[in-house]
Motif scaffolding. Structure first.
Motif, PDB file in Angstrom:
ATOM      1  N   LEU A 145       0.827  -1.215   0.000  1.00 19.08           N
ATOM      2  CA  LEU A 145       0.000   0.000   0.000  1.00 19.08           C
ATOM      3  C   LEU A 145       0.859   1.262   0.000  1.00 19.08           C
ATOM      4  N   HIS A 146       1.994   1.192   0.710  1.00 22.16           N
ATOM      5  CA  HIS A 146       2.946   2.300   0.629  1.00 22.16           C
ATOM      6  C   HIS A 146       3.363   2.490  -0.829  1.00 22.16           C
ATOM      7  N   GLY A 147       3.536   1.375  -1.531  1.00 27.27           N
ATOM      8  CA  GLY A 147       3.877   1.439  -2.950  1.00 27.27           C
ATOM      9  C   GLY A 147       2.824   2.193  -3.755  1.00 27.27           C
ATOM     10  N   HIS A 148       1.542   1.845  -3.541  1.00 29.06           N
ATOM     11  CA  HIS A 148       0.480   2.539  -4.303  1.00 29.06           C
ATOM     12  C   HIS A 148       0.502   4.050  -4.009  1.00 29.06           C
ATOM     13  N   VAL A 149       0.720   4.405  -2.735  1.00 29.38           N
ATOM     14  CA  VAL A 149       0.787   5.843  -2.399  1.00 29.38           C
ATOM     15  C   VAL A 149       2.004   6.476  -3.078  1.00 29.38           C
ATOM     16  N   ALA A 150       3.138   5.755  -3.032  1.00 28.23           N
ATOM     17  CA  ALA A 150       4.409   6.310  -3.519  1.00 28.23           C
ATOM     18  C   ALA A 150       4.479   6.404  -5.038  1.00 28.23           C
ATOM     19  N   ALA A 151       3.503   5.839  -5.751  1.00 31.27           N
ATOM     20  CA  ALA A 151       3.449   6.026  -7.211  1.00 31.27           C
ATOM     21  C   ALA A 151       3.358   7.523  -7.521  1.00 31.27           C
ATOM     22  N   ALA A 152       2.748   8.269  -6.591  1.00 28.75           N
ATOM     23  CA  ALA A 152       2.596   9.719  -6.797  1.00 28.75           C
ATOM     24  C   ALA A 152       3.943  10.445  -6.734  1.00 28.75           C
ATOM     25  N   PHE A 153       4.939   9.823  -6.096  1.00 34.17           N
ATOM     26  CA  PHE A 153       6.231  10.506  -5.900  1.00 34.17           C
ATOM     27  C   PHE A 153       7.191  10.292  -7.073  1.00 34.17           C
ATOM     28  N   LEU A 154       6.739   9.549  -8.092  1.00 33.81           N
ATOM     29  CA  LEU A 154       7.608   9.288  -9.240  1.00 33.81           C
ATOM     30  C   LEU A 154       7.603  10.485 -10.196  1.00 33.81           C
ATOM     31  N   GLY A 155       8.693  10.589 -10.980  1.00 35.18           N
ATOM     32  CA  GLY A 155       8.824  11.676 -11.945  1.00 35.18           C
ATOM     33  C   GLY A 155       7.934  11.456 -13.140  1.00 35.18           C
ATOM     34  N   PRO A 156       7.926  12.335 -14.131  1.00 33.44           N
ATOM     35  CA  PRO A 156       8.781  13.524 -14.232  1.00 33.44           C
ATOM     36  C   PRO A 156       8.362  14.671 -13.306  1.00 33.44           C
ATOM     37  N   VAL A 157       7.098  14.706 -12.884  1.00 31.32           N
ATOM     38  CA  VAL A 157       6.693  15.775 -11.952  1.00 31.32           C
ATOM     39  C   VAL A 157       6.080  15.123 -10.718  1.00 31.32           C
ATOM     40  N   PRO A 158       6.901  14.863  -9.681  1.00 29.97           N
ATOM     41  CA  PRO A 158       6.365  14.189  -8.494  1.00 29.97           C
ATOM     42  C   PRO A 158       5.300  15.045  -7.813  1.00 29.97           C
ATOM     43  N   PHE A 159       4.307  14.361  -7.272  1.00 28.40           N
ATOM     44  CA  PHE A 159       3.248  15.034  -6.501  1.00 28.40           C
ATOM     45  C   PHE A 159       3.681  14.966  -5.045  1.00 28.40           C
ATOM     46  N   GLU A 160       3.999  16.096  -4.459  1.00 29.84           N
ATOM     47  CA  GLU A 160       4.604  16.117  -3.130  1.00 29.84           C
ATOM     48  C   GLU A 160       3.558  16.314  -2.031  1.00 29.84           C
ATOM     49  N   PRO A 161       3.761  15.704  -0.847  1.00 28.06           N
ATOM     50  CA  PRO A 161       2.850  15.902   0.279  1.00 28.06           C
ATOM     51  C   PRO A 161       2.854  17.390   0.675  1.00 28.06           C
ATOM     52  N   PRO A 162       1.804  17.874   1.370  1.00 28.90           N
ATOM     53  CA  PRO A 162       0.681  17.096   1.900  1.00 28.90           C
ATOM     54  C   PRO A 162      -0.447  16.944   0.866  1.00 28.90           C
ATOM     55  N   PHE A 163      -1.132  15.795   0.927  1.00 27.37           N
ATOM     56  CA  PHE A 163      -2.323  15.595   0.107  1.00 27.37           C
ATOM     57  C   PHE A 163      -3.169  14.474   0.698  1.00 27.37           C
TER      58      PHE A 163
END
Ligand code: KG4
Ligand code: ZN
Length: 346
Positions: free
Chosen positions: A124-142
């Motif tokens: 599940l951490h993996g599914h959340v961390a998909a957002a942190f991949l490039g080219p434009v990472p989606f950074e917390p908070p969200f």
């Protein structure tokens, strides 16, 4: 840029190999520490269709057959090789134990052979961390909504993890499970989500009213009543009418799932004051889910479809943010089946 043995470059561009075998997809990926995806190989096992769901022993056997080639492909496509890696990341759970064991045993072997560190990653951490991949990472908070075949949860993401505040989760079926079970009732194959979405394109989403468990209040989800409502509706219509109205049934059923998700997301945004949303998990590959979340008018991140469904790039991404184990401390690392030991706990 190639990674073929340039030791100076490999210091600058640290390279992670990740494996994911928690269910029926055999996945390997190479990702840089900056979150740039060098390769993302997914081998889906078509064999489970005839059983109407994933058979753990068959999944495990196929992982064993596929994992070597999948890892080779991931390394080759990334233009790198084992000695150039800096870290091996692997999904340890939750998932099917026999399937997880193949990924973890392979990861241990590859890492130990080169005395590399190993990152144990929660799926599940993996599914959340998909957002942190490039080219434009989606950074917390969200706020994040993870909707997959095994899980449906809303969490407040204030860091890269692995600990997140879970705000709501499903009390019975997962959203993907609701898609799969509904698809089965409509005579579609497994996995049901994409098939139901295709059928629903020709249907009227307003034709039937299905429950969204709105009265449940709070941020938890429930899909069991919806599945039963579809079962009874098909029975009431009778085989001929149900067959004639199949697309309408699919479209109305899909809409109930989508609205059920949207209701909780809107409540969670209000409750937390968060104004940014990331959606992940296999169900986030669904067109109407993506469209409806877009219509909320907030800053939204939905990864490309191949990063929503199970993949190893998301595991590499999460691997950057967990405590890594040095060689040989991971040799007795175990897998876990259920969410009890998940790093994302309420
Ligand atoms: O995240 P995932 O690949 O695996 C799990 O961790 O469970 O999610 C798989 C789930 C399945 O239930 C599948 O039917 C659903 O995601 N899914 C979809 C779509 N693509 C996959 N559901 C609805 N529409 C889709 N296009
Ligand atoms: Zn998943």
């Amino acid at each position: 840029m190639a990674y073929g043995g340039d030791r100076v470059d490999s210091e600058r561009f640290r390279v992670i190999l990740a494996l994911e075998t928690s269910c029926d997809d055999t996945c390997a990926a190479v990702v840089t520490e900056q979150g740039e995806i060098r390769s993302n190989v997914i081998s889906s096992q078509g064999v489970h269709d005839r059983y109407g769901g994933v058979v753990p022993e068959i999944a495990s056997r196929h992982h064993l057959e596929l994992i070597g080639d999948v890892v080779d492909d991931a390394l080759r496509q990334a233009g790198t090789s084992l000695p150039d890696l800096n870290l091996v990341a692997v999904t340890c759970g939750p998932g099917l134990v026999a399937a997880l064991l193949v990924g973890v045993a392979t990861a241990k072997g590859l890492a130990a052979a080169h005395e590399l560190p190993l990152a144990p990653v929660d799926h599940l951490h993996g599914h959340v961390a998909a957002a942190f991949l490039g080219p434009v990472p989606f950074e917390p908070p969200f706020l994040t909504l993870i909707a997959s075949g095994g899980h449906t949860l809303l969490a407040s993401v204030s860091s890269h993890g692995p600990d997140y505040e879970v705000l709501g989760q499903t009390l019975d079926d997962a959203a993907g499970e609701a898609f799969d079970k509904g698809a089965r009732l409509l005579g579609l194959g497994y996995p049901g989500g994409p098939a139901l979405e295709r059928l629903a394109r020709d249907g009227d989403p307003d034709a039937f009213e299905f429950p969204t468990a709105r009265r449940l209040g709070g941020l938890d989800f429930s899909f069991a009543g919806l599945k039963t409502a579809l079962l009874y509706r098909i029975r009431d219509l009778g085989p001929d009418e149900a067959e004639r109205l199949r697309a309408d049934l699919a479209a109305s059923y899909q809409r109930a799932i989508v609205e059920s998700l949207v209701i909780r997301v809107e409540r969670a945004l209000l409750q937390t004051g968060l104004e940014r949303l990331s959606v992940g998990g296999g169900v986030a590959a669904n067109g109407p889910v993506r469209d409806r979340m877009r219509s909320l008018g907030i800053e939204l991140h939905v990864p490309p479809r191949e990063l929503c469904t199970d993949n190893a790039a998301m595991i590499a991404s999460a691997g950057r943010f967990v405590d890594v184990l040095s060689y040989p401390d991971y040799l007795d690392l175990d897998v876990y089946a259920t969410g009890e030991r998940t790093l994302i706990a309420r």
